[in-house]
Design an enzyme around this catalytic site. Structure first.
Site, PDB file in Angstrom:
ATOM      1  N   GLU A  55       3.571   4.003   6.294  1.00  0.00           N
ATOM      2  CA  GLU A  55       2.329   3.271   6.015  1.00  0.00           C
ATOM      3  C   GLU A  55       1.417   4.105   5.120  1.00  0.00           C
ATOM      4  OE1 GLU A  55       0.694   0.741   5.899  1.00  0.00           O
ATOM      5  OE2 GLU A  55       0.787  -0.549   7.651  1.00  0.00           O
ATOM      6  N   ASP A  56       0.577   3.433   4.349  1.00  0.00           N
ATOM      7  CA  ASP A  56      -0.439   4.145   3.574  1.00  0.00           C
ATOM      8  C   ASP A  56      -1.559   4.632   4.489  1.00  0.00           C
ATOM      9  OD1 ASP A  56      -1.264   1.559   4.142  1.00  0.00           O
ATOM     10  OD2 ASP A  56      -2.002   1.120   2.124  1.00  0.00           O
ATOM     11  N   PHE A  77     -14.275   3.368   3.368  1.00  0.00           N
ATOM     12  CA  PHE A  77     -13.321   2.543   2.642  1.00  0.00           C
ATOM     13  C   PHE A  77     -12.800   3.318   1.437  1.00  0.00           C
ATOM     14  CE2 PHE A  77     -11.816  -0.654  -0.321  1.00  0.00           C
ATOM     15  CZ  PHE A  77     -10.901  -1.292   0.512  1.00  0.00           C
ATOM     16  N   ASP A 100      -5.534   2.062  10.344  1.00  0.00           N
ATOM     17  CA  ASP A 100      -6.970   1.870  10.525  1.00  0.00           C
ATOM     18  C   ASP A 100      -7.199   1.407  11.976  1.00  0.00           C
ATOM     19  OD1 ASP A 100      -9.639   1.235  10.163  1.00  0.00           O
ATOM     20  OD2 ASP A 100      -9.316  -0.330   8.692  1.00  0.00           O
ATOM     21  N   ARG A 109      -4.976   0.630  -6.959  1.00  0.00           N
ATOM     22  CA  ARG A 109      -3.801   1.300  -6.370  1.00  0.00           C
ATOM     23  C   ARG A 109      -3.239   2.385  -7.275  1.00  0.00           C
ATOM     24  NH1 ARG A 109      -2.225  -1.908  -2.000  1.00  0.00           N
ATOM     25  NH2 ARG A 109      -2.322  -4.160  -2.280  1.00  0.00           N
ATOM     26  N   ASP A 142      -5.810  -0.243  -2.109  1.00  0.00           N
ATOM     27  CA  ASP A 142      -6.495  -1.137  -3.037  1.00  0.00           C
ATOM     28  C   ASP A 142      -7.812  -1.673  -2.499  1.00  0.00           C
ATOM     29  OD1 ASP A 142      -5.162  -2.862  -1.063  1.00  0.00           O
ATOM     30  OD2 ASP A 142      -5.924  -4.487  -2.310  1.00  0.00           O
ATOM     31  N   LYS A 182      -7.226   6.827  10.498  1.00  0.00           N
ATOM     32  CA  LYS A 182      -8.661   6.754  10.808  1.00  0.00           C
ATOM     33  C   LYS A 182      -8.839   6.785  12.327  1.00  0.00           C
ATOM     34  CE  LYS A 182     -10.274   4.050   6.771  1.00  0.00           C
ATOM     35  NZ  LYS A 182     -10.696   2.713   6.293  1.00  0.00           N
ATOM     36  N   GLY A 198       0.758  -1.250   0.000  1.00  0.00           N
ATOM     37  CA  GLY A 198       0.000   0.000   0.000  1.00  0.00           C
ATOM     38  C   GLY A 198       0.783   1.291   0.000  1.00  0.00           C
TER      39      GLY A 198
HETATM   40  P1  IMP Z   1      -5.012  -1.936  10.320  1.00  0.00           P
HETATM   41  O1  IMP Z   1      -4.140  -3.113  10.671  1.00  0.00           O
HETATM   42  O2  IMP Z   1      -6.456  -2.199  10.646  1.00  0.00           O
HETATM   43  O3  IMP Z   1      -4.530  -0.624  10.918  1.00  0.00           O
HETATM   44  O4  IMP Z   1      -5.025  -1.794   8.755  1.00  0.00           O
HETATM   45  C1  IMP Z   1      -3.930  -1.387   8.106  1.00  0.00           C
HETATM   46  C2  IMP Z   1      -3.898  -1.831   6.662  1.00  0.00           C
HETATM   47  O5  IMP Z   1      -5.203  -2.127   6.166  1.00  0.00           O
HETATM   48  C3  IMP Z   1      -3.385  -0.711   5.788  1.00  0.00           C
HETATM   49  O6  IMP Z   1      -1.995  -0.751   5.694  1.00  0.00           O
HETATM   50  C4  IMP Z   1      -4.086  -0.965   4.480  1.00  0.00           C
HETATM   51  O7  IMP Z   1      -3.329  -1.836   3.694  1.00  0.00           O
HETATM   52  C5  IMP Z   1      -5.390  -1.616   4.857  1.00  0.00           C
HETATM   53  N1  IMP Z   1      -6.517  -0.634   4.872  1.00  0.00           N
HETATM   54  C6  IMP Z   1      -7.064  -0.025   5.935  1.00  0.00           C
HETATM   55  N2  IMP Z   1      -8.063   0.811   5.583  1.00  0.00           N
HETATM   56  C7  IMP Z   1      -8.142   0.740   4.237  1.00  0.00           C
HETATM   57  C8  IMP Z   1      -8.967   1.405   3.243  1.00  0.00           C
HETATM   58  O8  IMP Z   1      -9.849   2.244   3.527  1.00  0.00           O
HETATM   59  N3  IMP Z   1      -8.728   1.062   1.948  1.00  0.00           N
HETATM   60  C9  IMP Z   1      -7.774   0.159   1.573  1.00  0.00           C
HETATM   61  N4  IMP Z   1      -6.974  -0.462   2.453  1.00  0.00           N
HETATM   62  C10 IMP Z   1      -7.155  -0.178   3.780  1.00  0.00           C
HETATM   63 MG    MG Z   2      -0.877  -1.360   4.015  1.00  0.00          MG
END
Ligand code: IMP
Ligand code: MG
Length: 179
Positions: free
Chosen positions: A102-103, A155, A106, A168, A162, A134, A48
């Site tokens: 990081e992208d 989302f 979440d 992407r 992606d 977020k 990402g």
């Molecule tokens: P986390 O582990 O829940 O913090 O999620 C992190 C990863 O989930 C990110 O590095 C993204 O690859 C993916 N992700 C989280 N939210 C989104 C979104 O809105 N769109 C696409 N990918 C997401």
């Molecule tokens: Mg990611």
């Protein structure tokens, strides 16, 4: 700007490329100021963050290195909570300042897992830079040092993000149109 279709879903423009670049510039300026003399190693989390990492590093003017690791936790449009390391780090980070790139942060599951893995390698300090954050979804205590933009719990796709491996490549960021 026109809506886009990614796989089977419709998305509408959410953050333009111009706004993204402005936020990336501001963040790079902070890093240049705060990490001067640290020679940090940026660690871009694939897939990402590849576009964000490239744009950010072009604006970072202090001495630094970059490396890549590959993690995965998402399936479709929701986090699985189970983080897998697909490609590990091949760099020595002992006593080095590391900046995770990081992208999006979440729930924070991915970042916490990664910080644990890297801490076991004895770095001087770990900073975290993310393009998107977020706040309403984040459940962890770790401080996210560098956040370019905060977003609600929608989302998003584009600029590296992606939906099932697609989307992407778009230069703007788009959000899912609720139907
Ligand atoms: P986390 O582990 O829940 O913090 O999620 C992190 C990863 O989930 C990110 O590095 C993204 O690859 C993916 N992700 C989280 N939210 C989104 C979104 O809105 N769109 C696409 N990918 C997401
Ligand atoms: Mg990611």
């Amino acid at each position: 700007m026109e809506n886009i279709t990614v796989k089977d879903k419709e998305f509408e423009i959410y953050i333009t490329s111009e706004k993204i670049q402005e936020a990336v510039r501001t963040l790079a300026a902070r890093i240049n100021e705060e990490l001067k003399g640290e020679n940090p190693l940026f660690i871009s989390v694939l897939n990402g963050s590849f576009i964000f990492a490239a744009d950010l590093l072009k604006k970072v003017s202090i001495d630094c290195g970059i490396s890549f690791i590959k993690l995965a936790s998402y399936q479709g449009t929701s986090s699985t909570g189970d983080v897998r390391t697909l490609v590990g780090l091949d760099e020595d980070i002992k006593d080095r300042t590391v900046v995770i790139v990081e992208d999006i942060v979440d729930t924070g599951n991915t970042i916490v897992n990664l910080v644990d893995q890297l801490n076991a390698m004895g770095p001087k300090q770990i900073k975290i830079a993310t393009l998107l954050f977020k706040p309403d979804s984040y459940t962890k205590d770790i401080t996210i040092d560098y956040k370019a933009l905060e977003v609600p719990n929608d989302f998003l796709v584009g600029y590296g993000l992606d939906y099932d491996g697609l989307g992407r490549n778009h230069e703007h960021i788009y959000s899912l149109v609720s139907s």
